[in-house]
Motif scaffolding. Structure first.
Motif, short mmCIF file in Angstrom:
data_model
loop_
_atom_site.label_atom_id
_atom_site.label_comp_id
_atom_site.label_asym_id
_atom_site.label_seq_id
_atom_site.Cartn_x
_atom_site.Cartn_y
_atom_site.Cartn_z
N CYS A 372 64.43 35.50 41.09
CA CYS A 372 64.15 34.62 39.58
C CYS A 372 63.60 35.80 38.78
N ARG A 373 64.40 36.08 37.77
CA ARG A 373 64.03 36.94 36.68
C ARG A 373 64.22 36.25 35.48
N ILE A 382 55.74 34.61 36.37
CA ILE A 382 56.64 34.19 37.55
C ILE A 382 55.47 33.45 38.51
N GLU A 404 56.89 39.81 43.79
CA GLU A 404 56.63 39.36 42.60
C GLU A 404 58.16 38.45 42.15
N ASP A 405 59.30 38.75 41.91
CA ASP A 405 60.35 38.02 41.48
C ASP A 405 61.26 37.80 42.43
N CYS A 422 60.85 28.10 41.05
CA CYS A 422 60.41 29.46 40.48
C CYS A 422 60.10 28.87 39.09
N ALA A 424 58.78 30.12 35.34
CA ALA A 424 58.60 31.10 34.39
C ALA A 424 57.99 30.62 33.12
#
Length: 1179
Positions: A372-373, A382, A404-405, A422, A424
């Motif tokens: 998930c970026r 995130i 992290e992502d 996710c 953001a």
């Protein structure tokens, strides 16, 4: 057109689906267990109409079927307790009843949908529900705006804040929008800006309107009154308007350099989000009206994304990116100076995906990861959730590791199945994505339909579908036809979803393809057939047409296509359907436009569609027509005898104007009649017109191009020129007498526009050229001739005619020579003599008469001549007189067309304008002998066996003493060849017949007969005839046909033929080679061979009886059949003993070798074959 749109839509849809297949994640069939997936939901910011029911959508799929629940403002929303809220069956979509009495504002808030089953939980976005609002303006009293001419002015709108914001526009009481331009325009905030006001801006109904599209309502502000003051009305204004009236300026606003009205100051700031539309506004005031120009400091405005709108006062940039940040300068300019403003643009960004998490399907024991970026400005945070709860609060899972992502999974088990979220987010928004992990163990299965047939066009991509599923993910391999090797290399691309792509399909790529999916649990395969077709091409494109109005335009579109495809041809005009009328006739590949009009101009496209491809070609139609009439005629620079006329040209209609015609009408002399005045080049729109005095002019202009003349323009205003003395004298002055004692002076009177003033008269003057020094004059008016009496006959006079009017005389006129009246000539030509040239032509000479005796203008001489009789025989006298005329400088003339051996008389006379003089003494003329004409007729009588009698009539025109006749004759053979010529001279003494003896019987002769005189022979008369047949020979031949021995011989011949046929038939059945067969092998011509003439043997047998003539049919004696030769041609007549004539003239030819003869025109006899002669050739 429906057919074409459907084809294009189907082609684009198919391509879109295939491209979607190439990039789509692996789909789990719905018959297999899987966590929920949200398939449809309402937008995050959901504005509703308070008058309608509220529909909040939430759809999901999964197995088992998902169960749905909702939260409102972060807490559970119990829909069972609210009777106005209902959830649709098998769905999470909420329907809230507002129409039945509910209040929309009670349901405003933040909603979130949850879909769950035993494999996980998916959540929707947070959906904010707000009702739309369209408030009215607050009541206010708006004072009139009084502003000095040339000053700037801003009319504020201040619209109420609505949800969503309204659309602003200005109109008057008649609901007509105000025309906006560079001087007057509306700003982004809805205010109306005047860079400088003009007197026409004065009005009391400037009204600002706000349109709320969501509720379909329009609100309006109170009207604003604007009064524009000029210098003369400033003081009056203070006394008229009460206190409180806004008065902008107390002195005239003159020309000034620009200044920026909005934004204020020298710089300002603007923040915009990435992907949105940026609007930068810069409105200036000044006089003259300033022009705005936009630049970006340190760079260029983005190409294809930056647009100057609202008369360049607004810069619009679409699809904003981080590169669009920077300083933008607007510069306002007029000829007095410039003013500028800098806008600093900052680009922020709500979160946007760099790598959105995708669903994972794993087999037990496999590894995988979710990524998930996202990016944004500021950088988004995130957060991971699992089944709707923060992952840190979820039960631990040893197969899961968070970095992290990214979430990594190792050796997953069935219990690892779940839905991960996710989130953001930054201060400008958030992104929420659901991605499940589904742990399954499944053998491969094919999801595509089996045995599909794909048709593509050569050199286009071919995409063969092989949709599959399995866990672990199967390996895909493709094979073609019976080849054992896997398809690979640059020509073939196998995508992750199994699709086989052939980038440029060729004809040899056609065939059967097999897709095989393999994993550790099994193998499955599917077949597909690829057919590569030839592309559809337009081999003859429609061509540019240039057609005159009411003409016909024809466009052709010839197409070449694959024979297995059926193309359809559609014609478009300007990319739209053709007009529905009878003039546009589309018949397959031909489009015909009848009676072309200006509205038909445009581009015409031939669109060729098949089920696989489309092609098109476009041609332009230009319609030519006469130009429109010029407009706005204006007269300037008036002078006594000239004025300048200017005009505005009309539409040229695609054919340049080549010239203008200036016409005038005057109302005094010829009212209603337009006359040509001047031609002006087509590139000019002014003309200096030269005019005459004392004329009340009105002008019009006609434009001319290659097609024709325009209609005349509307007339100009009247222009009257002052009177003056005449400029010209009458033209065409002549002096000719009608009687010997008078002189008639005539002239062309001046036209009305040449009068130059009132009271036009003419001064007519004359005097004898010799012996008279004084002029005699008379003043006349309204006439164009004057008769002078008592003049001597045919005397020269000097004449002049001068024009006068009330303002003076014209210039001194030129002197013209005239003559008084003529009298008949006094003398006849003398010494007339004749010279004989030949029997039909003579030359006559005479001495000219003295000039004084002519008593007028010598016009010429006339020869009178007539025939008195023939020198051969006496007859009645000829009284027809013929006349030949010769010019006055001639003293001789030729008399053609005379009859030979005749007596003529003639005389000569002189003539002038009055008439002829006396004739000369008669002269006798005798023509010599000539050659005679042909005999009157020639006919052949009394044909005998060896003689013919010829009868003829004497020549109608012997043209002399007939001496005799010449008779020539020669024989004609069967091939139309002529024999030697025999000539006989026959004396003329009453001979009109002649018998030729010792001729050959049954023979054709050609005769030539002419008469002759002492001078020579005349023309010939021809005829043909045939002598008759010998009666004894004919009788003997007929008797032979009845003899018994002849009958027996014929029977024997028939028997021999029958025996030969039987023998040949037996030999053929035995397969032997015989002469007939040898000749058949050697000659391709299937015609039957005739029997030989030298030994009388029969021809060889042929087995192609159906194409042969029957035995006994006639063929040429040389044994060939000549195509195209008529059976009745005289070329085939026999010669010598081979052919004879019966008494009746019938021809006896050989039975086997001669052709039937038919009647020949003229004196030829009818001829027919006879079997008797055929038998003679056998004995």
């Amino acid at each position: 057109m429906p057919g074409m749109k459907s084809s294009r839509r189907s082609s684009s849809t198919a391509l879109l689906l295939l491209l979607t297949h190439l990039v789509a994640a692996l789909e789990v069939p719905l018959d297999l267990p899987q966590p929920p997936t949200i398939t449809h939901q309402s937008p995050k910011d959901y504005i509703i109409d308070p008058r309608d029911n509220i529909l909040i959508q939430c759809e999901a799929k999964g197995k088992p079927a998902p169960r749905f629940s909702w939260t409102r403002n972060g807490t559970h929303f119990n829909i069972d307790k609210d009777p106005r809220v209902m959830m649709k069956p098998n769905s999470g979509t909420l329907l809230i009843d507002i129409v039945g009495g509910g209040k929309a504002e009670a349901y405003e808030g933040e909603y979130q949908c949850t879909a769950r089953n035993d494999r996980g939980t998916a959540v929707s976005n947070k959906i904010v529900i707000r009702q739309s609002r369209s408030p009215m303006w607050a009541k206010e009293k708006i004072e009139p705006k009084v502003v000095q001419e040339g000053a700037s002015l801003v009319l504020h709108c201040d619209p109420p804040s609505g949800l969503p914001p309204p659309i602003i526009f200005w109109m008057d009481n008649s609901m007509q929008r105000f025309t906006q331009d560079a001087r007057v325009s509306q700003g982004l905030n809805g205010d109306l800006y005047f860079s400088n006001v003009q007197p026409e801006d004065t009005r009391a109904d400037y009204i600002c309107y706000a349109r709320f599209n969501h509720t379909q309502t329009i609100q309006q502000k109170q009207p604003i009154s604007v009064k524009v003051m000029t210098l003369g009305t400033i003081n009056e204004t203070y006394g008229v308007y009460p206190n409180g009236t806004e008065l902008y300026g107390d002195s005239p606003a003159g020309e000034r350099r620009p200044s920026i009205l909005t934004p204020r100051g020298t710089s300002s700031r603007k923040t915009v989000l990435r992907g949105q539309v940026l609007y930068l506004e810069c409105i200036a005031e000044g006089l003259p009206t300033p022009v705005i120009h936009w630049t970006k400091e340190g760079g260029e405005l983005p190409a294809h994304r930056a647009f100057e709108i609202n008369f360049k006062k607004t810069l619009k940039i679409i699809h904003v990116s981080e590169a669009d940040a920077g300083k933008y300068r607007c510069t306002a300019k007029n000829y007095l100076g410039t003013s500028s403003h800098v806008i600093v643009v900052t680009v922020k960004a709500a979160p946007y995906w760099i790598s959105e998490p995708k669903n994972l399907v794993l087999a037990p024991g496999e590894d995988g990861r979710l990524i998930c970026r996202a990016n944004g400005n500021p950088k988004p945070a995130i957060q991971w959730l699992v089944n709707g709860f923060p992952i840190e609060n979820a039960p631990s899972d040893i197969s899961r590791e968070i970095m992290e992502d990214t979430i990594s999974f190792t050796k997953v088990q069935t219990s690892s199945s779940a839905v991960y979220q996710c989130n953001a987010s930054n201060e400008h928004g958030y992104l929420l994505a659901n991605a499940f992990v589904n742990v399954l163990a499944e053998t491969p299965r094919m999801l595509s339909e089996p045995d599909q047939v794909y048709q593509v066009i050569a050199n286009k991509p071919a995409l063969l579908d092989c949709e599959f599923f399995g866990s672990p993910i199967p390996q895909i391999q493709w094979f073609k036809d019976d080849q054992g090797s896997v398809l690979h290399g640059d020509s073939y691309i196998v995508h992750e979803n199994g699709t086989l792509e052939i980038a440029f399909a060729q004809k040899n790529d056609s065939g059967t393809y097999t897709c095989i999916a393999t994993n550790t649990l099994g193998v499955v395969q599917n077949q597909a057939t690829l057919q590569v077709k030839d592309p559809t091409t337009i081999i003859k494109q429609p061509r540019y047409q240039s057609v005159q109005t009411l003409g016909t335009a024809v466009f052709e579109c010839k197409v070449k296509h694959d024979p297995t495809l059926s193309p359809t041809i559609i014609w478009l005009k300007n990319n739209e359907e053709l007009p529905d009328d009878n003039r546009h006739r589309a018949s397959g590949d031909v489009l015909t436009i009848l009676e072309v009009s200006e509205e038909d101009q445009g581009s015409y496209t031939c669109v060729v569609n098949t089920t696989l491809d489309t092609n098109s070609a476009t041609a332009h139609l230009t319609v030519l027509d006469r130009p429109d009439p010029p407009t706005d005629l204006e007269l300037t620079n008036p002078r006594d005898r000239s004025v300048q006329l200017s005009w505005i040209p009309g539409e040229e209609h695609n054919s340049p104007i080549t010239k203008f015609l200036v016409e005038y009408e005057e109302d005094q002399f010829e009212p209603g009649l337009w006359r040509h005045l001047a031609d002006v080049e087509g590139t000019q729109t002014t003309a200096e017109l030269q005019l005459s005095p004392f004329v009340n002019y009105v002008f019009r202009v006609v434009a001319v191009n290659e097609i024709g003349r325009s209609e005349p323009s509307l007339p100009s205003e009247h222009y009257f020129t002052q009177p003056a003395a005449p400029d010209e004298n009458p033209s065409g002055v002549q002096g000719l007498g009608t009687d010997p004692n008078n002189l008639v002076i005539t002239w062309e009177p001046l036209k009305g526009v040449q009068h130059n003033g009132p009271g036009l008269t003419y001064k007519v003057s004359w005097r004898q050229k010799v012996g008279d020094d004084e002029w005699t004059s008379v003043m006349v008016a309204n006439v164009s001739k004057y008769v002078v009496s008592g003049t001597p006959e045919f005397s020269p006079y000097e004449l002049k005619v001068q024009a006068f009017n009330s303002f003076g005389a014209a210039p001194e006129p030129e002197i013209v020579i005239g003559y008084s009246g003529e009298d008949l000539p006094m003398l006849a030509p003398s010494n007339v003599r004749v010279h004989i040239v030949n029997s039909t032509l003579a030359k006559v000479h005479w001495d000219p008469v003295p000039p004084k005796s002519v008593r007028g203008f010598l016009k010429g001489y006339k020869i009178y001549y007539w025939k008195q009789g023939s020198l051969i025989k006496r007859g009645k006298r000829h009284t027809e007189v013929k006349i030949l005329t010769f010019s006055g400088d001639k003293s001789h003339g030729m008399l053609p067309g005379l009859e030979p051996f005749s007596v003529y008389k003639l005389n000569v006379r002189v003539f002038n304008g009055k008439g002829e003089g006396p004739p000369s003494a008669d002269v006798t003329l005798k023509t010599p002998e000539g050659v005679p004409s042909s005999p009157a007729y020639l006919k052949i009588t009394s044909p005998m066996l060896d003689s013919l009698t010829l009868q003829w009539g004497p020549p109608l025109h012997p043209n002399g003493i007939l001496k005799g006749y010449t008779l020539k004759y020669q024989r004609i053979n069967s091939t139309h060849e002529l024999g030697p010529l025999v000539e006989i001279t026959i004396p003329a003494e009453n001979e009109t017949s002649w018998t030729l003896r010792n001729l050959n019987y049954s023979t054709r002769y050609k005769f030539y007969l002419s008469a002759f005189t002492r001078v020579g022979p005349g023309s010939e008369l021809t005829e043909e005839a045939i002598t008759v047949m010998d009666e004894a020979m004919a009788s003997r031949q007929v008797d032979i046909a009845t003899q018994g021995w002849f009958i027996g011989l014929m029977c024997a011949i028939a028997l021999l033929i029958l025996i030969l046929l039987i023998v040949c038939f037996i030999k053929r059945n035995k397969g032997g080679k015989y002469p007939v067969k040898e000749k058949e092998d050697a000659h391709a011509d299937p015609e039957i061979q005739p029997m030989k003439e030298d030994d009388g043997a029969f021809g060889e047998y042929s087995d192609t009886e159906d194409h042969k003539p029957l035995k006994g049919s006639r063929t040429p004696s040389d044994g060939t059949v000549k195509k195209g030769v008529s059976d009745d041609s005289l070329v085939d007549y026999g010669e010598g003993g081979e052919g004879q004539f019966n008494e009746d003239g019938s021809f006896i030819g050989q039975y086997s070798g001669k052709k039937e003869k038919e009647t020949v025109e003229g004196n030829e006899s009818s001829e027919a074959p006879s079997p008797v002669n055929a038998m003679n050739s056998f004995v």
